[in-house]
Design a protein around this motif. Structure first.
Motif, mmCIF file in Angstrom:
data_model
loop_
_atom_site.group_PDB
_atom_site.id
_atom_site.type_symbol
_atom_site.label_atom_id
_atom_site.label_comp_id
_atom_site.label_asym_id
_atom_site.label_seq_id
_atom_site.Cartn_x
_atom_site.Cartn_y
_atom_site.Cartn_z
ATOM 1 N N LEU A 141 -18.948 19.214 -43.532
ATOM 2 C CA LEU A 141 -20.209 19.945 -43.397
ATOM 3 C C LEU A 141 -21.433 19.091 -43.706
ATOM 4 O O LEU A 141 -22.540 19.613 -43.830
ATOM 5 C CB LEU A 141 -20.194 21.178 -44.314
ATOM 6 C CG LEU A 141 -19.149 22.239 -43.980
ATOM 7 C CD1 LEU A 141 -19.041 23.257 -45.112
ATOM 8 C CD2 LEU A 141 -19.488 22.922 -42.667
ATOM 9 N N GLU A 142 -21.238 17.777 -43.815
ATOM 10 C CA GLU A 142 -22.354 16.904 -44.185
ATOM 11 C C GLU A 142 -23.496 16.968 -43.170
ATOM 12 O O GLU A 142 -24.671 17.015 -43.541
ATOM 13 C CB GLU A 142 -21.866 15.470 -44.358
ATOM 14 C CG GLU A 142 -22.924 14.568 -44.944
ATOM 15 C CD GLU A 142 -22.365 13.209 -45.323
ATOM 16 O OE1 GLU A 142 -22.943 12.596 -46.228
ATOM 17 O OE2 GLU A 142 -21.375 12.763 -44.725
ATOM 18 N N VAL A 194 -18.916 29.240 -45.823
ATOM 19 C CA VAL A 194 -19.584 27.955 -46.031
ATOM 20 C C VAL A 194 -20.068 27.852 -47.476
ATOM 21 O O VAL A 194 -19.957 26.798 -48.099
ATOM 22 C CB VAL A 194 -20.741 27.763 -45.027
ATOM 23 C CG1 VAL A 194 -21.560 26.519 -45.350
ATOM 24 C CG2 VAL A 194 -20.205 27.686 -43.597
ATOM 25 N N ARG A 241 -19.010 17.683 -51.674
ATOM 26 C CA ARG A 241 -18.181 18.759 -51.121
ATOM 27 C C ARG A 241 -18.429 18.902 -49.620
ATOM 28 O O ARG A 241 -17.493 19.164 -48.861
ATOM 29 C CB ARG A 241 -18.449 20.066 -51.856
ATOM 30 C CG ARG A 241 -17.908 20.047 -53.286
ATOM 31 C CD ARG A 241 -18.286 21.303 -54.049
ATOM 32 N NE ARG A 241 -17.644 22.498 -53.528
ATOM 33 C CZ ARG A 241 -16.507 22.999 -53.991
ATOM 34 N NH1 ARG A 241 -15.870 22.401 -54.977
ATOM 35 N NH2 ARG A 241 -16.022 24.107 -53.471
ATOM 36 N N ALA A 242 -19.665 18.716 -49.189
ATOM 37 C CA ALA A 242 -19.973 18.796 -47.760
ATOM 38 C C ALA A 242 -19.216 17.721 -46.986
ATOM 39 O O ALA A 242 -18.669 17.989 -45.910
ATOM 40 C CB ALA A 242 -21.484 18.660 -47.536
ATOM 41 N N ARG A 243 -19.180 16.506 -47.540
ATOM 42 C CA ARG A 243 -18.426 15.425 -46.872
ATOM 43 C C ARG A 243 -16.953 15.780 -46.766
ATOM 44 O O ARG A 243 -16.346 15.628 -45.706
ATOM 45 C CB ARG A 243 -18.585 14.110 -47.638
ATOM 46 C CG ARG A 243 -19.835 13.340 -47.292
ATOM 47 C CD ARG A 243 -19.824 11.929 -47.885
ATOM 48 N NE ARG A 243 -19.893 11.924 -49.338
ATOM 49 C CZ ARG A 243 -20.993 12.140 -50.049
ATOM 50 N NH1 ARG A 243 -22.135 12.404 -49.440
ATOM 51 N NH2 ARG A 243 -20.972 12.095 -51.364
ATOM 52 N N GLU A 267 -15.582 18.669 -46.735
ATOM 53 C CA GLU A 267 -15.367 19.855 -45.899
ATOM 54 C C GLU A 267 -15.846 19.670 -44.456
ATOM 55 O O GLU A 267 -15.772 20.605 -43.658
ATOM 56 C CB GLU A 267 -16.089 21.060 -46.513
ATOM 57 C CG GLU A 267 -15.518 21.502 -47.838
ATOM 58 C CD GLU A 267 -14.150 22.152 -47.701
ATOM 59 O OE1 GLU A 267 -13.848 22.726 -46.624
ATOM 60 O OE2 GLU A 267 -13.375 22.093 -48.669
ATOM 61 N N HIS A 272 -23.347 17.574 -51.817
ATOM 62 C CA HIS A 272 -23.151 16.603 -50.737
ATOM 63 C C HIS A 272 -21.714 16.073 -50.702
ATOM 64 O O HIS A 272 -21.158 15.878 -49.619
ATOM 65 C CB HIS A 272 -24.152 15.447 -50.860
ATOM 66 C CG HIS A 272 -25.474 15.770 -50.246
ATOM 67 N ND1 HIS A 272 -25.741 15.591 -48.917
ATOM 68 C CD2 HIS A 272 -26.604 16.288 -50.792
ATOM 69 C CE1 HIS A 272 -26.971 15.973 -48.660
ATOM 70 N NE2 HIS A 272 -27.513 16.405 -49.786
ATOM 71 N N GLN A 289 -24.328 19.452 -41.346
ATOM 72 C CA GLN A 289 -25.004 20.741 -41.524
ATOM 73 C C GLN A 289 -25.977 20.692 -42.700
ATOM 74 O O GLN A 289 -27.113 21.133 -42.597
ATOM 75 C CB GLN A 289 -23.971 21.844 -41.757
ATOM 76 C CG GLN A 289 -24.577 23.214 -41.953
ATOM 77 C CD GLN A 289 -25.184 23.750 -40.684
ATOM 78 O OE1 GLN A 289 -24.484 23.923 -39.709
ATOM 79 N NE2 GLN A 289 -26.470 24.003 -40.687
ATOM 80 N N VAL A 290 -25.546 20.134 -43.814
ATOM 81 C CA VAL A 290 -26.408 20.041 -44.997
ATOM 82 C C VAL A 290 -27.607 19.139 -44.711
ATOM 83 O O VAL A 290 -28.740 19.465 -45.063
ATOM 84 C CB VAL A 290 -25.602 19.550 -46.220
ATOM 85 C CG1 VAL A 290 -26.518 19.230 -47.395
ATOM 86 C CG2 VAL A 290 -24.560 20.596 -46.622
ATOM 87 N N LEU A 347 -19.022 24.886 -50.179
ATOM 88 C CA LEU A 347 -20.010 23.934 -50.679
ATOM 89 C C LEU A 347 -20.298 24.063 -52.176
ATOM 90 O O LEU A 347 -20.635 23.075 -52.823
ATOM 91 C CB LEU A 347 -21.328 24.087 -49.916
ATOM 92 C CG LEU A 347 -21.318 23.642 -48.464
ATOM 93 C CD1 LEU A 347 -22.663 23.947 -47.809
ATOM 94 C CD2 LEU A 347 -20.984 22.168 -48.348
#
Length: 118
Positions: free
Chosen positions: A58-59, A78, A52-54, A56, A50, A61-62, A82
């Motif tokens: 991509l939060e 992706v 890394r998603a923030r 990048e 999570h 998406q996750v 992540l």
């Protein structure tokens, strides 16, 4: 130290081995490794994903995967955004899959995050 020719030969050999063993389609061992990594909602692996998603972007998406799993694989880019490279390597080492087969398997598994609660 390896050279580019050695790297290319190793990469090609890995692809051949993946085809011969069916590794690119067998994610059962990888699924077990991912479940262990992801753990429950407060596990270090899930928190790291999570975070890394923030970073990048991509939060959303996750969160979408967690709320509405899909069978649509994600782009391999992706996966590498992540999941840290050392974790991907560990999954590869644990499962015997090549690096590329591990990333391909992860691209299939990541959209199923809500099912990976251990």
């Amino acid at each position: 130290m390896t050279n580019p020719a050695t790297d290319q030969i190793g990469h090609a050999a890995g692809k051949v081995a993946d085809v011969l063993t069916g590794a690119r389609g067998d994610t059962s061992g990888l699924m077990s490794a991912v479940i262990a990594y992801m753990g429950d909602a407060s596990s270090p692996g899930r928190r790291e994903l999570h975070e890394r998603a923030r970073k990048e972007g991509l939060e959303a998406q996750v969160t979408q995967w967690e709320n509405h799993p899909t069978n649509t694989p994600v782009d391999e880019n992706v996966v590498t955004r992540l999941i840290p490279a050392p974790v991907i390597k560990r999954f590869s080492d644990e499962t015997g899959l090549s690096h590329s087969a591990t990333i391909k398997g992860l691209s299939d598994l990541l959209p199923h995050l809500s099912r990976l609660d251990g």
